[in-house]
Design a protein around this motif. Structure first.
Motif, PDB file in Angstrom:
ATOM      1  N   SER A   1       0.826  -1.210   0.000  1.00 13.02           N
ATOM      2  CA  SER A   1       0.000   0.000   0.000  1.00 13.02           C
ATOM      3  C   SER A   1       0.855   1.251   0.000  1.00 13.02           C
ATOM      4  O   SER A   1       1.956   1.269   0.556  1.00 13.02           O
ATOM      5  N   THR A   2       0.328   2.298  -0.654  1.00 15.17           N
ATOM      6  CA  THR A   2       0.966   3.607  -0.674  1.00 15.17           C
ATOM      7  C   THR A   2      -0.099   4.622  -0.294  1.00 15.17           C
ATOM      8  O   THR A   2      -1.211   4.569  -0.821  1.00 15.17           O
ATOM      9  N   ILE A   3       0.234   5.512   0.649  1.00 14.41           N
ATOM     10  CA  ILE A   3      -0.737   6.536   1.062  1.00 14.41           C
ATOM     11  C   ILE A   3      -0.432   7.836   0.324  1.00 14.41           C
ATOM     12  O   ILE A   3       0.705   8.318   0.356  1.00 14.41           O
ATOM     13  N   GLN A   4      -1.439   8.371  -0.377  1.00 13.62           N
ATOM     14  CA  GLN A   4      -1.220   9.572  -1.185  1.00 13.62           C
ATOM     15  C   GLN A   4      -2.280  10.638  -0.908  1.00 13.62           C
ATOM     16  O   GLN A   4      -3.352  10.344  -0.383  1.00 13.62           O
ATOM     17  N   TYR A   5      -1.952  11.880  -1.289  1.00 13.20           N
ATOM     18  CA  TYR A   5      -2.895  12.995  -1.086  1.00 13.20           C
ATOM     19  C   TYR A   5      -2.595  14.123  -2.048  1.00 13.20           C
ATOM     20  O   TYR A   5      -1.437  14.381  -2.353  1.00 13.20           O
ATOM     21  N   PRO A   6      -3.657  14.817  -2.513  1.00 14.31           N
ATOM     22  CA  PRO A   6      -3.433  16.056  -3.253  1.00 14.31           C
ATOM     23  C   PRO A   6      -3.367  17.223  -2.272  1.00 14.31           C
ATOM     24  O   PRO A   6      -3.708  17.068  -1.102  1.00 14.31           O
TER      25      PRO A   6
ATOM     26  N   GLN B   1       2.665  13.177  -1.868  1.00 13.35           N
ATOM     27  CA  GLN B   1       1.833  14.213  -2.473  1.00 13.35           C
ATOM     28  C   GLN B   1       1.657  13.916  -3.963  1.00 13.35           C
ATOM     29  O   GLN B   1       2.601  13.471  -4.607  1.00 13.35           O
ATOM     30  N   ILE B   2       0.448  14.126  -4.504  1.00 14.08           N
ATOM     31  CA  ILE B   2       0.225  13.922  -5.935  1.00 14.08           C
ATOM     32  C   ILE B   2      -0.459  15.133  -6.564  1.00 14.08           C
ATOM     33  O   ILE B   2      -1.172  15.885  -5.884  1.00 14.08           O
ATOM     34  N   ASP B   3      -0.221  15.329  -7.880  1.00 16.55           N
ATOM     35  CA  ASP B   3      -0.856  16.423  -8.618  1.00 16.55           C
ATOM     36  C   ASP B   3      -1.696  15.905  -9.767  1.00 16.55           C
ATOM     37  O   ASP B   3      -2.581  16.587 -10.256  1.00 16.55           O
ATOM     38  N   HIS B   4      -1.364  14.714 -10.237  1.00 14.45           N
ATOM     39  CA  HIS B   4      -1.945  14.213 -11.481  1.00 14.45           C
ATOM     40  C   HIS B   4      -2.331  12.755 -11.299  1.00 14.45           C
ATOM     41  O   HIS B   4      -1.700  12.028 -10.524  1.00 14.45           O
ATOM     42  N   VAL B   5      -3.354  12.347 -12.055  1.00 14.22           N
ATOM     43  CA  VAL B   5      -3.859  10.975 -11.946  1.00 14.22           C
ATOM     44  C   VAL B   5      -2.757   9.942 -12.211  1.00 14.22           C
ATOM     45  O   VAL B   5      -2.750   8.856 -11.639  1.00 14.22           O
ATOM     46  N   THR B   6      -1.794  10.314 -13.049  1.00 15.35           N
ATOM     47  CA  THR B   6      -0.706   9.363 -13.355  1.00 15.35           C
ATOM     48  C   THR B   6       0.247   9.188 -12.172  1.00 15.35           C
ATOM     49  O   THR B   6       1.094   8.302 -12.181  1.00 15.35           O
TER      50      THR B   6
END
Ligand SMILES: [Mn+2]
Length: 392
Positions: free
Chosen positions: A94-99, A120-125
């Protein structure tokens, strides 16, 4: 005397004749049996606790992304690490991500003290895995391409239409997602690990590591204003279940983080510069280096005795930020702010009844849309009082 063999053979003959003369009876009996078996199976599936079903789904996946909402709060983070711990215990990666960002000192302290690994993420990819478990919200948002994400599972307590492809658990009567998460551990027979023990000293098949139990308890506390608002008996039960695993030292460090100079100064200025009309307060605190200080100053000002609705105005990087709070049924803060900034071309404002925010580019305040006439900040303050009173 009729022997057993003869009796059996008689019964067979009777049955053969019955079947031969009534073929539709056999079909009916067969269908009945299938329906009964299917019903019993579904009933058993339905009766199994949601946590058990969730863990089974989780175990079927090789890898999941646990996705939090933009600018995640302690409840979102706690639920995410809870699912991460469950995934770990069924060998799912598992990886925990957030915008967005984690800026508020309370959220930063939560992350730092518990030493959380969050991306942190910005894009669906940027999503780490195809299977997305949404926590503490039910529709993906806040990053490019979020519209196209069909979550694998949803675990949330907010109203909304969002569902997961394989699993949906949205309990709007719960004060916190962390309470649902605690129940999942309980459903699979998990035991909280006391802070002075090692996980290996707990015999249960599933465990709630002390750090996770502490995080979940804090998630419940913050989303329910320390179990005083918007909670159900389930939130109390979840807190009770987690308690043996809670590390009080960690909890204290999360709950009482150091507050930055910026925030305390903003609060002090909000108090000192306040203008009061009736039970409404508006305070222009000038320029601030940290925008997050503005809503915190508004929260502080609302605590003042006799004050039922407040707006704090602050300036940061060429933009005026407005933050409003209301505990007054007469004042819908989102609408009041929206009406107050409607004069200014590029401004935007809105929100809920109790909480709202807005932004006005500084140029708009200096030169209004009404033909170049100078709009002073004091005019904005007057407008805010008028819209809070319902006069505009
Ligand atoms: Mn929540």
């Amino acid at each position: 005397m009729v022997t057993a063999t003869e009796a059996l053979s008689d019964a067979r003959t009777w049955l053969t004749e019955l079947v031969a003369s009534n073929p539709e009876l056999v079909v009916a009996v067969a269908i009945g049996a299938v329906v009964l078996a299917a019903g019993a199976y579904l009933l058993r599936q339905f009766r199994r606790p949601l946590g058990v079903r969730f863990v089974e789904r989780l175990a079927d996946e090789e890898a999941v992304t646990i996705l939090m909402h933009p600018n995640p709060d302690p409840d979102a983070m706690a639920t995410a690490i809870g699912i991460g711990a469950l995934a770990d215990q069924v060998d799912t990666e598992s990886t925990i991500q957030y915008p967005g960002q984690i800026r508020h000192q309370e959220n930063r302290a939560f992350r730092n003290v518990l030493d959380l690994d969050l991306e942190q993420i910005d894009h669906v990819t940027d999503l780490a895995a195809e299977s997305v478990v949404l926590v503490d919200h039910n529709e993906p948002r806040g990053f490019t391409g979020s519209d196209g994400v069909l979550p694998f599972a949803v675990v949330d307590h907010h109203p909304g239409e969002g569902t997961g492809d394989a699993f949906t658990d949205v309990r709007t009567d719960y004060g916190a997602s962390a309470s649902i998460m605690a129940e999942y551990f309980q459903d699979v027979g998990g035991d909280p690990v006391p802070p002075d023990k090692h996980e290996s000293e707990v015999a249960a098949e599933f465990v709630v590591p002390s750090q996770i139990a502490t995080g979940l308890l804090y998630g419940i506390l913050t989303d329910t204003q320390r179990l005083t608002a918007g909670c159900s008996s389930a939130d109390f039960a979840a807190a009770g279940y987690l308690y043996p695993g809670v590390d009080e030292d960690l909890l204290d460090r999360i709950a009482n983080p150091q507050v930055s100079k910026d925030v305390l100064e903003a609060k002090a200025r909000a108090i000192a510069a306040r203008k009061i009309e009736g039970s409404f307060a508006v305070s222009d605190i000038g320029s601030v280096s940290n925008v997050d200080a503005i809503p915190q100053a508004a929260d502080e000002l609302l605590r003042l005795e006799g004050v039922t609705a407040v707006v704090v105005i602050g300036e940061c990087k060429g933009t005026m930020h407005l933050s409003g709070r209301s505990r007054d049924d007469r004042v819908h803060m989102g609408r009041a702010l929206d009406a107050a900034v409607s004069e200014y071309g590029d401004a935007s404002a809105g929100g809920h009844a109790r909480m709202g925010g807005g932004q006005i580019p500084i140029g708009e305040v200096a030169v209004g849309s009404d033909g170049g006439q100078q709009l002073q900040r004091s005019t904005l303050v007057d407008r805010l009082f008028e819209t809070m009173a319902g006069d505009l």
